[in-house]
Design a protein around this motif. Structure first.
Motif, PDB file in Angstrom:
ATOM      1  N   MET C  79      26.043 -22.675  -0.656  1.00 45.86           N
ATOM      2  CA  MET C  79      24.729 -23.281  -0.584  1.00 45.86           C
ATOM      3  C   MET C  79      24.252 -23.321   0.870  1.00 45.86           C
ATOM      4  SD  MET C  79      23.413 -26.519  -2.594  1.00 45.86           S
ATOM      5  CE  MET C  79      22.026 -27.535  -2.146  1.00 45.86           C
ATOM      6  N   PHE C  81      21.587 -25.349   3.098  1.00 43.95           N
ATOM      7  CA  PHE C  81      20.787 -26.570   3.004  1.00 43.95           C
ATOM      8  C   PHE C  81      19.557 -26.491   3.890  1.00 43.95           C
ATOM      9  CE2 PHE C  81      25.048 -27.690   1.833  1.00 43.95           C
ATOM     10  CZ  PHE C  81      24.930 -28.662   0.863  1.00 43.95           C
ATOM     11  N   THR C  83      18.537 -28.750   5.836  1.00 43.28           N
ATOM     12  CA  THR C  83      18.870 -29.273   7.163  1.00 43.28           C
ATOM     13  C   THR C  83      20.014 -28.489   7.814  1.00 43.28           C
ATOM     14  OG1 THR C  83      20.336 -30.795   6.054  1.00 43.28           O
ATOM     15  CG2 THR C  83      18.142 -31.618   6.620  1.00 43.28           C
ATOM     16  N   ALA C  85      22.994 -28.369   7.726  1.00 41.30           N
ATOM     17  CA  ALA C  85      24.286 -29.023   7.489  1.00 41.30           C
ATOM     18  C   ALA C  85      25.442 -28.264   8.116  1.00 41.30           C
ATOM     19  CB  ALA C  85      24.522 -29.214   5.988  1.00 41.30           C
ATOM     20  N   LEU C  86      25.251 -27.816   9.352  1.00 35.86           N
ATOM     21  CA  LEU C  86      26.366 -27.186  10.057  1.00 35.86           C
ATOM     22  C   LEU C  86      27.341 -28.273  10.504  1.00 35.86           C
ATOM     23  CD1 LEU C  86      24.349 -24.643  12.209  1.00 35.86           C
ATOM     24  CD2 LEU C  86      25.494 -24.271  10.030  1.00 35.86           C
ATOM     25  N   TYR C  87      28.595 -27.879  10.698  1.00 36.89           N
ATOM     26  CA  TYR C  87      29.567 -28.850  11.200  1.00 36.89           C
ATOM     27  C   TYR C  87      29.372 -28.957  12.708  1.00 36.89           C
ATOM     28  CZ  TYR C  87      31.432 -27.299   6.736  1.00 36.89           C
ATOM     29  OH  TYR C  87      31.569 -26.947   5.425  1.00 36.89           O
ATOM     30  N   PRO C  88      28.903 -30.109  13.191  1.00 37.93           N
ATOM     31  CA  PRO C  88      28.511 -30.203  14.604  1.00 37.93           C
ATOM     32  C   PRO C  88      29.688 -30.058  15.559  1.00 37.93           C
ATOM     33  CG  PRO C  88      27.920 -32.200  13.373  1.00 37.93           C
ATOM     34  CD  PRO C  88      28.710 -31.355  12.460  1.00 37.93           C
ATOM     35  N   ASN C  95      32.459 -22.624  12.127  1.00 36.67           N
ATOM     36  CA  ASN C  95      31.592 -22.971  11.004  1.00 36.67           C
ATOM     37  C   ASN C  95      31.654 -21.898   9.928  1.00 36.67           C
ATOM     38  OD1 ASN C  95      29.471 -25.266  10.767  1.00 36.67           O
ATOM     39  ND2 ASN C  95      29.747 -24.961  12.969  1.00 36.67           N
TER      40      ASN C  95
END
Ligand SMILES: Nc1ncnc2c1ncn2[C@@H]1O[C@H](COP(=O)(O)OP(=O)(O)OP(=O)(O)O)[C@@H](O)[C@H]1O
Ligand SMILES: [Mg+2]
Lengths: 292, 276, 348
Positions: C79, C81, C83, C85-88, C95
């Motif tokens: 999916m 998103f 926003t 929704a990456l792993y910061p 990622n």
């Protein structure tokens, strides 16, 4: 709501179990025992006397003239300290919000009392600050040529309020400081250009911004102030008379000084009821603010 | 330090007022610190002495007479263990409230907080009786458990508000990427909420260290923490100010210094996410 | 049976019936776009397919397996998103490789796959950066990259371009179309944007209030809307509606006539089917939109909009006559259902 399969819903429940079950135990067991004790004769000095006594412990506790004073003192203490700490905490936070030489050190000095343990707080004020002969406050009185006040004798509750305010004002201040850092600077500048006075800024910009942190401060302070004990125990022992006895101390006095566990338990039930009334009030008032 | 400021009347007033008030607030602590280096006679001199020859004899005497290290050790053990235990219980609960809320979540959280409003005295006698029956009076174990329980509601709330700031989509993305609950926690949530978890731990540590009610009522020589050590200098020897000051400085020193270093962290968690 | 089948799928949020028994069959390799007004349930439906929302009724089958209640991790879907929704806390490479690392794929293979995906998305030089140091468009590409390294059975996109500016949106749209051509992966894509829907979709699903109003190719929906809602929802500006009481020779039972803006024209008063006054003229350069308020229209009725590709001298307040092309009209009955579409085939 989040994970669809049965298995993970079970997991979700398992995540909650430790916290909910331990807290439930921590709450229910003492509660049930307290209620039970409150209906029996239970005096540590008369171990043979026992048996069901109905409401007489409650009657005894309520008709104890100290009871009304204790409820009053509890609420007065709570109210005064919250008002004092929020007002002064806010004023100080606003004062030191903008940079000036030594800002960091001033901040550290200001918040230090919050890390002082209640026993030290109490002893420090009882002896070194409020002692009517050698204490710092007495020296100040003498310096100005007035009669030194015997704080703990003459103004016992007020003395306790001072100690508690000294301890909690830094907490309020610390939270307001942090909150002020996130104020919208442009908004403030714009309003200055528009000719807003400080009071107008305070009313329409600062206060709304601080509403949430204020709720937090009030809530945490209420939680801790409802059951103030060490400060009273060490300084005034609730006295003179009942002048500085709060509910927490009264129950303690009944149970451990008069050895009457039954009456103390009845008092504890009252304390729990009072706490819950305050809690419901508070959660109504503030719960919404805390959520989103 | 003074060079980068544009001095005007307002700044002068603000600086002077801030420093004066800060010193006023800090004064009692300073006074105590100074007193701890006086002799008992100097300590009660009127007017108070500010210039004198400092002595360490109070500190040595405190250690000689009451084994400071024993109490300090108890303080460390109980506050550290209760913090760890509290985090272990509170983190999963906060996760569940923040990321998998049900209709009842809000109610349960409010209930948790309300247990904190119940005055400790309400529970004192039953807990005392239970500890007595189980032989746990004056035990470090019982104290640790009690500290954990009294801090748990606040820990859950702090962690909850912290987790709430983490966008849910990030965890969902991890789930889509095939993460198990443990992977999700270990590899995504934990790194992202380290600050919040740390500040929660710090506060719990401070609160446990300073806890006095349960310590005074449930412990004596064996499991007593620094709070009870200080209290033991209270009534009978009340007028030995220098020793009292020394023992107080010893009791609060570690946590005050710790608090200075961690104040930024602390407040971030303390505010229940109210301060953005 | 399709590749991904939804049968009578239901979703309740408490009392709110958010998704009302949806049936949909998606073929392998298809690009499906969900459109509909805000709050109609597009995201909800997508998240139900993803496994992020519980399915309260019906079944979901992927490639022959019932996955109605499978955990998201077990569905083999990816999916993207809105926003991102990456792993910061992870670099771009981390990622993108997270899913493969979780699946304990061999390190060499992971590197290879990440490299390929990064090449495709023009991300190679950013692999060691964290998301914080990327622009919105780059983040979006990382999110897409994270999805494609896994080679999932289905790609899910929830308004992936809505946080980008217009130019970037166009560019990324083209890129997504290219990726879909190259990978041939089954894709479900939620959007608000008509252009995205029309240009990307093999089939468009129009949702309203938790039900499907119509499913079809973009041009089918444009030319043969099943009802007034779809007719008005697809096409910008909206299709004009005229009560049939003002239209001669309307079919039995019809209450409204629908004509798209480009099939109406300003004409001499003598030829006019409807007369009105010009309310507004929007000159967009390549086209001109003329808003005409018919004589019979009430104050709250929308004006008719006429789209023409020539400039106009009409001014606000001028009288104007309007006619339309009978080859391109739609009649709707009292329930809003389409009675007749007189559009001449899809190619017309
Ligand atoms: N977690 C939830 N709890 C309760 N109701 C919800 C929840 N999520 C969505 N809804 C409701 O379900 C309906 C569908 O929401 P959904 O987010 O799927 O709409 P959408 O079509 O994606 O809208 P948008 O185009 O604005 O993104 C809305 O009425 C919404 O209020
Ligand atoms: Mg949506």
């Amino acid at each position: 709501m989040s994970s669809p399969d049965q298995e993970s819903r079970l997991t979700q429940r398992l995540l909650l179990t430790p916290a909910v079950s331990t807290l439930l135990l921590w709450m229910i067991v003492p509660l049930v025992m307290t209620i039970y004790f409150s209906f029996i004769r239970y005096n540590l000095m008369q171990p043979d006397a026992s048996g069901f006594v109905g409401w007489s412990n409650y009657e005894f506790f309520i008709t104890n003239p100290a009871f009304g004073d204790a409820v009053f003192n509890t609420l007065l203490l709570l109210g005064s300290v919250v008002i004092i700490t929020v007002t002064f905490g806010l004023a100080l936070a606003l004062l030191i919000n903008d940079p000036f030489p030594g800002q960091g050190l001033v901040r550290v000095l200001l918040i230090s009392p919050f890390f002082i343990m209640p026993t030290v707080n109490a002893l420090l004020w009882k002896h070194m600050m409020m002692n009517p002969i050698y204490g710092v406050l007495a020296q100040i009185s003498v310096f100005f040529g007035t009669e030194p006040i015997n704080w703990l004798q003459d103004l016992p509750l007020f003395s306790v309020i001072i100690m508690l305010s000294w301890q909690w004002m830094p907490f309020a201040c610390l939270i307001f400081i942090t909150s002020l850092q996130s104020m919208d600077k442009e908004q403030l500048e714009a309003s200055s250009l528009d000719g807003a006075t400080f009071w107008q800024q305070f009313r329409y910009l600062y206060l709304p911004h601080l509403a949430r942190p204020m709720s937090v401060v009030i809530m945490i302070e209420v939680i801790f102030l409802l059951s103030v004990f060490a400060e009273i125990f060490i300084t005034t022992s609730g006295g003179p008379g009942t002048a500085s006895t709060n509910l927490a101390y009264l129950i303690f006095a009944e149970a451990l000084l008069n050895f009457d566990v039954g009456a103390a338990s009845a008092g504890a039930v009252f304390a729990i009821i009072l706490a819950n009334i305050v809690a419901i009030f508070l959660i109504r008032m503030i719960g919404k603010n805390l959520e989103n | 330090m003074f060079g980068s400021y544009e001095w005007n009347k307002k700044l002068v007033i603000r600086t002077v007022a801030s420093w004066a008030l800060a010193l006023l607030v800090f004064f009692p602590i300073l006074f105590m610190l100074v007193t701890s280096f006086k002799t008992e006679l100097q300590a009660i001199a009127v007017p108070s002495l500010w210039v004198f020859e400092p002595t360490l004899e109070n500190y040595t005497e405190v250690q000689d007479r009451s084994d400071y290290l024993h109490f300090a050790w108890n303080s460390i053990i109980t506050s550290v263990l209760s913090t760890i235990l509290g985090l272990l219980i509170a983190v999963p609960a906060a996760y569940s409230f923040a990321f998998a809320p049900t209709k009842r979540s809000k109610d349960i959280m409010m209930w948790m907080l309300s247990t904190k409003m119940m005055p400790a005295v309400g529970a004192l006698i039953p807990i005392y009786v239970i500890c007595q029956k189980l032989g746990l009076l004056d035990s470090v174990f019982a104290l640790t458990i009690i500290f954990t329980m009294i801090n748990l509601p606040i820990m859950v709330w702090m962690l909850y508000s912290n987790f709430k700031d983490i966008p849910r989509e990030i965890l969902e993305a991890a789930r889509m990427d095939g993460a198990t609950l443990w992977d999700e926690f270990r590899q995504v949530l934990l790194p992202l909420s380290m600050g919040g978890i740390a500040s929660t731990g710090l506060l719990c540590l401070v609160l446990s260290w300073n806890e006095a009610f349960w310590v005074l009522n449930l412990t004596s020589a064996n499991a007593g923490t620094l709070a009870s050590l200080v209290a033991s200098y209270s009534s009978p020897e009340g007028l030995f100010w220098a020793k009292l000051s020394a023992v107080s400085v010893l009791a609060i020193g570690p946590i005050v210094v710790f608090g200075w270093f961690s104040q930024k962290q602390l407040v971030q968690g303390l505010t229940f996410g109210a301060v953005k | 049976m399709g590749f991904l089948d939804l049968e009578a799928v239901d979703k309740y949020y408490g009392k709110l019936h958010a998704i009302k028994g949806i049936d949909l069959s998606i073929q392998q390799g298809e690009f499906i776009v969900f459109v509909g007004p805000s709050g109609c349930g597009k995201s909800t439906l997508l998240r139900m397919i993803a496994g992020l929302e519980r399915i309260n009724g019906g079944t979901l089958t992927l490639d022959g397996n019932d996955i109605t209640h499978a955990a998201p991790a077990k569905r083999d879907l990816a999916m993207v998103f809105q926003t991102y929704a990456l792993y910061p806390h992870m670099t771009v490479a981390e990622n993108m490789s997270f899913s493969l690392r979780l699946a304990k794929v061999d390190k060499a293979i992971i590197d290879e796959k990440v490299k390929t995906a990064a090449d495709k998305l023009d991300l190679t030089q950013y692999l060691d950066r964290t998301p914080k140091a990327l622009s919105g468009g780059q983040r979006q590409r990382v999110a897409i990259g994270r999805a494609i390294v896994r080679q999932p059975k289905v790609f899910l996109f929830d308004e992936p371009l809505s946080n980008l500016d217009a130019a970037l949106r166009g560019q990324t749209r083209v890129e997504i179309a290219r990726l879909h051509r190259e990978l041939g992966a089954t894709t479900i894509y939620v959007t608000h944007d008509q252009i995205e829907a029309m240009t990307l979709a093999d089939r468009v699903v129009v949702l309203r209030d938790g039900i499907i109003e119509q499913v079809g190719t973009p041009l089918e929906l444009y030319d043969h809307p099943a009802n007034r809602f779809v007719a008005q929802f697809i096409g910008m500006p909206q299709m004009n509606l005229i009560p049939t009481s003002h239209v001669p020779a309307a079919p039995q039972g019809s209450v409204e006539l629908g004509v798209r803006t480009e099939h109406m024209a300003i004409c001499a008063m003598g030829d006019a089917r409807i007369k009105g006054s010009v309310e507004m003229v929007e000159s967009l350069g390549n086209e001109t939109l003329i808003h005409v308020r018919p004589e019979f229209a009430g104050e709250h009725d929308l004006p008719l909009i006429i789209r023409q590709y020539e400039r106009t001298d009409l001014q606000m307040g001028d009288e104007a006559g309007v006619r339309w092309d009978d080859q391109h009209v739609h009649f709707f009955d009292a329930d809003g259902k389409t009675l007749t579409n007189t559009v001449q085939g899809v190619a017309a």
